[in-house]
Design an enzyme around this catalytic site. Structure first.
Site: not given
Length: 296
Positions: A44-45, A107, A133, A138, A161, A203
């Site tokens: 996502t980063t 979502y 993760y 987010r 993570k 991470i």
């Protein structure tokens, strides 16, 4: 098993919005030289929601070729369409990568039973290691300890993570997950405390900008020198906070541009350039951290 300072790598784009493979090469070489433990691409980063599956496969192949076996390459294979994640995983399996980072679905807001089924399906599509993760800030989707413990029974689900910043979760996971199972922080600001509680590394977004410094923090933790780790981490506190001054990875890309590690701080819509206020904040933070003494 993955541990230490693992970077959640940004995806470099040129001014036309295409992937900058020369920039990718430069960043991976820099992380290898700086002591980073492993690299996550297309997470996502790395702006994964704006990358096509073809681009993710191409990035994986390029990163593996650049790394040349010198550092482990992990790929983000998560999403909110389980079948699409399975198909992407099947495509990535033969690219030479060392494992996956799989984010909770965003979502859809699945139940815990849905999360169990989602991760089980994705893990079943590969024999490579899978890192769960959890980043509810987010995704608005929180993976419970109960489901993490159940998923740890799958042979290739080897770590999580955890970006909740909830340090109370660590003890139960250490006690009840099938071992070996590694706990990796996904929150730079609390990562040292997370590791003191029994975690195995981070991470990191901050490692994009301060790779050598983050590696030093986690080397100190690994050696048991908590005092040194806390001291080194304190010097990075401004980065831990201000790299999220606006939506990540906007600030990280601007910082890398200032450090001349990127030729462009370009992002893909719906992300846009960091504001003038944000740019000034990041430049000052780099100076305060001793990373960037000049004007950008």
């Amino acid at each position: 098993m993955f541990s230490g300072s693992i970077v959640a790598l940004i995806t470099p784009f040129n001014g036309d919005g295409e992937i900058d493979y020369d920039g990718l090469d430069r960043l991976i070489q820099w992380h290898i030289q700086s002591g980073t433990s492993a690299i996550v691409i297309a997470g996502t980063t790395g702006e994964s929601p704006t990358l096509s599956d073809d681009e993710k496969v191409a990035l994986a192949k390029a990163a593996v070729a650049i790394a040349g076996g010198r550092i482990d390459i992990l790929v983000g294979n998560g999403g909110n369409n389980t079948l699409a994640c399975v198909r992407l995983t099947e495509r990535l399996n033969d690219t030479g990568i060392q494992g996956y980072l799989t984010v909770t679905p965003f979502y859809n807001k699945p139940t815990q039973a849905g999360l169990l089924a989602h991760f089980t399906a994705i893990a079943g599509a590969t024999s490579l290691p899978v890192i769960l993760y959890n980043v509810p800030g987010r995704t608005l989707c929180d993976l419970s300890n109960e489901i993490v413990i159940k998923l740890s029974e799958l042979n290739n689900v080897i770590a999580i993570k955890d970006a909740t910043a909830d340090l109370t979760r660590v003890a139960e996971l250490l006690e009840k997950c099938r071992q070996p199972f590694h706990l990796l922080s996904g929150d730079d600001a609390t990562a040292v405390a997370f590791c003191q509680a029994g975690g195995h590394g981070v991470i990191s977004v901050t490692a994009n900008v301060a790779a050598r410094e983050m590696a030093a923090v986690h080397a100190a933790l690994a050696s048991g020198d908590i005092k040194e780790a806390v001291l080194l981490d304190k010097q990075l506190a401004g980065l831990h906070e201000n790299l999220f001054i606006e939506s990540s990875p906007m600030a990280a890309k601007w910082a890398l541009y200032c450090l001349k590690l990127l030729d462009s701080a370009h992002l893909r819509l719906p992300l846009v350039d960091l504001s003038s206020t944000g740019k000034n904040c990041i430049e000052q933070t780099l100076k305060d951290s001793g990373l960037y003494p000049q004007e950008c």
